[in-house]
Scaffold this motif. Structure first.
Motif, PDB file in Angstrom:
ATOM      1  N   UNK A 269       0.874  -1.171   0.000  1.00  0.00           N
ATOM      2  CA  UNK A 269       0.000   0.000   0.000  1.00  0.00           C
ATOM      3  C   UNK A 269       0.912   1.221   0.000  1.00  0.00           C
ATOM      4  N   UNK A 270       0.684   2.129  -0.941  1.00  0.00           N
ATOM      5  CA  UNK A 270       1.582   3.263  -1.120  1.00  0.00           C
ATOM      6  C   UNK A 270       1.182   4.446  -0.243  1.00  0.00           C
ATOM      7  N   UNK A 271       2.202   5.168   0.204  1.00  0.00           N
ATOM      8  CA  UNK A 271       2.001   6.459   0.863  1.00  0.00           C
ATOM      9  C   UNK A 271       2.249   7.562  -0.166  1.00  0.00           C
ATOM     10  N   UNK A 272       1.518   8.692  -0.084  1.00  0.00           N
ATOM     11  CA  UNK A 272       0.458   8.971   0.882  1.00  0.00           C
ATOM     12  C   UNK A 272      -0.753   8.068   0.643  1.00  0.00           C
ATOM     13  N   UNK A 273      -1.450   7.762   1.712  1.00  0.00           N
ATOM     14  CA  UNK A 273      -2.540   6.800   1.650  1.00  0.00           C
ATOM     15  C   UNK A 273      -3.702   7.325   0.817  1.00  0.00           C
ATOM     16  N   UNK A 274      -4.216   6.445  -0.041  1.00  0.00           N
ATOM     17  CA  UNK A 274      -5.429   6.729  -0.795  1.00  0.00           C
ATOM     18  C   UNK A 274      -6.504   5.776  -0.294  1.00  0.00           C
ATOM     19  N   UNK A 275      -7.608   6.305   0.213  1.00  0.00           N
ATOM     20  CA  UNK A 275      -8.641   5.486   0.848  1.00  0.00           C
ATOM     21  C   UNK A 275      -9.136   4.371  -0.068  1.00  0.00           C
ATOM     22  N   UNK A 276      -9.341   4.692  -1.341  1.00  0.00           N
ATOM     23  CA  UNK A 276      -9.850   3.681  -2.281  1.00  0.00           C
ATOM     24  C   UNK A 276      -8.850   2.548  -2.463  1.00  0.00           C
ATOM     25  N   UNK A 277      -7.567   2.909  -2.590  1.00  0.00           N
ATOM     26  CA  UNK A 277      -6.536   1.888  -2.758  1.00  0.00           C
ATOM     27  C   UNK A 277      -6.444   0.987  -1.530  1.00  0.00           C
ATOM     28  N   UNK A 278      -6.500   1.596  -0.347  1.00  0.00           N
ATOM     29  CA  UNK A 278      -6.436   0.814   0.888  1.00  0.00           C
ATOM     30  C   UNK A 278      -7.582  -0.184   0.938  1.00  0.00           C
ATOM     31  N   UNK A 279      -8.798   0.284   0.643  1.00  0.00           N
ATOM     32  CA  UNK A 279      -9.978  -0.603   0.679  1.00  0.00           C
ATOM     33  C   UNK A 279      -9.816  -1.766  -0.296  1.00  0.00           C
ATOM     34  N   UNK A 280      -9.435  -1.447  -1.531  1.00  0.00           N
ATOM     35  CA  UNK A 280      -9.359  -2.474  -2.569  1.00  0.00           C
ATOM     36  C   UNK A 280      -8.294  -3.514  -2.248  1.00  0.00           C
ATOM     37  N   UNK A 281      -7.125  -3.079  -1.830  1.00  0.00           N
ATOM     38  CA  UNK A 281      -6.040  -4.028  -1.589  1.00  0.00           C
ATOM     39  C   UNK A 281      -6.344  -4.935  -0.385  1.00  0.00           C
ATOM     40  N   UNK A 282      -6.933  -4.374   0.662  1.00  0.00           N
ATOM     41  CA  UNK A 282      -7.285  -5.186   1.826  1.00  0.00           C
ATOM     42  C   UNK A 282      -8.408  -6.161   1.475  1.00  0.00           C
ATOM     43  N   UNK A 283      -9.431  -5.660   0.780  1.00  0.00           N
ATOM     44  CA  UNK A 283     -10.543  -6.539   0.407  1.00  0.00           C
ATOM     45  C   UNK A 283     -10.085  -7.656  -0.520  1.00  0.00           C
ATOM     46  N   UNK A 284      -9.154  -7.346  -1.416  1.00  0.00           N
ATOM     47  CA  UNK A 284      -8.643  -8.371  -2.330  1.00  0.00           C
ATOM     48  C   UNK A 284      -7.928  -9.480  -1.573  1.00  0.00           C
ATOM     49  N   UNK A 285      -7.080  -9.115  -0.628  1.00  0.00           N
ATOM     50  CA  UNK A 285      -6.353 -10.122   0.148  1.00  0.00           C
ATOM     51  C   UNK A 285      -7.297 -10.961   1.001  1.00  0.00           C
ATOM     52  N   UNK A 286      -8.275 -10.326   1.615  1.00  0.00           N
ATOM     53  CA  UNK A 286      -9.231 -11.065   2.438  1.00  0.00           C
ATOM     54  C   UNK A 286     -10.114 -11.970   1.580  1.00  0.00           C
ATOM     55  N   UNK A 287     -10.452 -11.503   0.366  1.00  0.00           N
ATOM     56  CA  UNK A 287     -11.248 -12.339  -0.537  1.00  0.00           C
ATOM     57  C   UNK A 287     -10.453 -13.564  -0.974  1.00  0.00           C
ATOM     58  N   UNK A 288      -9.162 -13.367  -1.282  1.00  0.00           N
ATOM     59  CA  UNK A 288      -8.310 -14.496  -1.660  1.00  0.00           C
ATOM     60  C   UNK A 288      -8.190 -15.492  -0.512  1.00  0.00           C
ATOM     61  N   UNK A 289      -8.065 -14.970   0.702  1.00  0.00           N
ATOM     62  CA  UNK A 289      -7.978 -15.832   1.874  1.00  0.00           C
ATOM     63  C   UNK A 289      -9.265 -16.631   2.043  1.00  0.00           C
ATOM     64  N   UNK A 290     -10.400 -15.956   1.877  1.00  0.00           N
ATOM     65  CA  UNK A 290     -11.690 -16.634   2.025  1.00  0.00           C
ATOM     66  C   UNK A 290     -11.877 -17.718   0.968  1.00  0.00           C
ATOM     67  N   UNK A 291     -11.524 -17.399  -0.291  1.00  0.00           N
ATOM     68  CA  UNK A 291     -11.662 -18.378  -1.361  1.00  0.00           C
ATOM     69  C   UNK A 291     -10.757 -19.585  -1.136  1.00  0.00           C
ATOM     70  N   UNK A 292      -9.536 -19.341  -0.663  1.00  0.00           N
ATOM     71  CA  UNK A 292      -8.628 -20.446  -0.375  1.00  0.00           C
ATOM     72  C   UNK A 292      -9.178 -21.325   0.738  1.00  0.00           C
ATOM     73  N   UNK A 293      -9.772 -20.663   1.741  1.00  0.00           N
ATOM     74  CA  UNK A 293     -10.353 -21.410   2.852  1.00  0.00           C
ATOM     75  C   UNK A 293     -11.538 -22.244   2.389  1.00  0.00           C
ATOM     76  N   UNK A 294     -12.369 -21.666   1.514  1.00  0.00           N
ATOM     77  CA  UNK A 294     -13.522 -22.408   1.007  1.00  0.00           C
ATOM     78  C   UNK A 294     -13.078 -23.574   0.136  1.00  0.00           C
TER      79      UNK A 294
END
Length: 316
Positions: A87-112
């Protein structure tokens, strides 16, 4: 960053140093994702990342570096240290949301995907056991009809537990696992006679404790098949489930043929690398996904094998 994540509904834990971060990870509530500033106070952010990777895989615990500079060399260094993304500084709210959601989605899919794989594997009845059980019952039909009837009832109970359980569940009550173990052991003791002794020592206060489904019975089966059965005079298998502080300790021990140090090492390596997930590898893989821990194997030739699993007691 904290305000942004809280506004998105996340529960955020913060740490101001690498040492404090590791203490957070060793707590009872493991986070779902880690954000690590490359310019961590006191330095050593990459070393902290490497320490995290020694305990958790990138799927089990995604790690995002927060950095002001993301040149190809910086990205390569971060990924080599165990990071999933930046995640790059200075922080961009949209980028933070997308990158975190992407990682959590990948984790969830792997778990499923893992849950579906385990559901398939767990639903399989090992043919050799079914054939042996039916063969034992058939032989008893000619010599001891009442006992044959008893074993048919036990086999029916075993199959009912196997087929009727929802194996996509991450956990079941301990008493269900013990019920399955007892049904399996009753049939095997009839087969092996005096060559097999099984002792089950379970703290009754733990019967409502939740464990992974089909974890204990395969360990007992392995102890019988690969330990005691290969010994001319047979032997003993001990199953113990006890509370040790803030953990439940599950031990399956036998005095069978045992394994050399290299065999133990190969077994653990295969379990951690296994893609098909059968037998001990299945259990090790699920345990790793559940809480990041590993089974402990102690064994010696002609002495026997002891496998220990420790599960944290979570407060409801």
């Amino acid at each position: 960053m904290v305000n942004l994540l809280v506004s998105e509904g996340y529960r955020v834990l913060t740490a101001r140093s690498g040492e404090e971060a590791m203490e957070r990870l060793e707590g009872s509530a493991r986070p779902d994702i880690v954000l690590l500033d490359v310019l961590l106070h006191g330095g050593g952010s990459y070393e902290i990342s490497r320490k995290i990777r020694r305990q958790y895989t990138p799927i089990e615990l995604p790690l995002l570096f927060v950095a002001a500079r993301t040149t190809p060399a910086d990205v390569e260094a971060g990924l080599a240290a165990g990071g999933n993304d930046f995640i790059s500084k200075p922080l961009d709210a949209s980028e933070v949301r997308v990158r975190i959601r992407t990682q959590l989605a990948m984790k969830r899919l792997a778990k499923e995907a893992t849950a579906s794989e385990m559901a398939f594997l767990q639903s399989q009845i090992k043919p050799h056991f079914l054939y042996n059980a039916l063969g034992t019952i058939m032989s008893l039909c000619y010599t001891d009809g009442p006992r044959a009837g008893e074993l048919l009832a036990v086999l029916s109970k075993y199959l009912r537990i196997i087929f009727h359980e929802d194996h996509k569940e991450e956990s079941v009550l301990l008493y269900k696992e013990i019920e399955l173990v007892r049904a399996y052991v009753d049939i095997e003791k009839e087969r092996f006679g005096n060559r097999l002794a099984v002792e089950i020592d379970v703290d009754e206060r733990l019967m409502s404790f939740k464990v992974m489904p089909l974890t204990i019975q395969p360990l007992v089966e392995n102890a019988i098949r690969h330990g005691v059965a290969k010994k001319l005079n047979g032997g003993r298998v001990l199953l113990s489930v006890q509370r040790r502080g803030a953990e439940v300790e599950i031990v399956v021990e036998d005095n069978g043929v045992g394994m050399a140090e290299r065999q133990v090492r190969d077994l653990m390596d295969a379990a951690m690398d296994a893609s098909d997930g059968v037998g001990f590898a299945n259990i090790a893989k699920r345990l790793s996904h559940l809480n990041g821990s590993r089974p402990l194997i102690e064994s010696a030739p002609d002495v026997g094998t002891r496998i220990t699993i420790r599960l944290p007691i979570k407060d409801d």
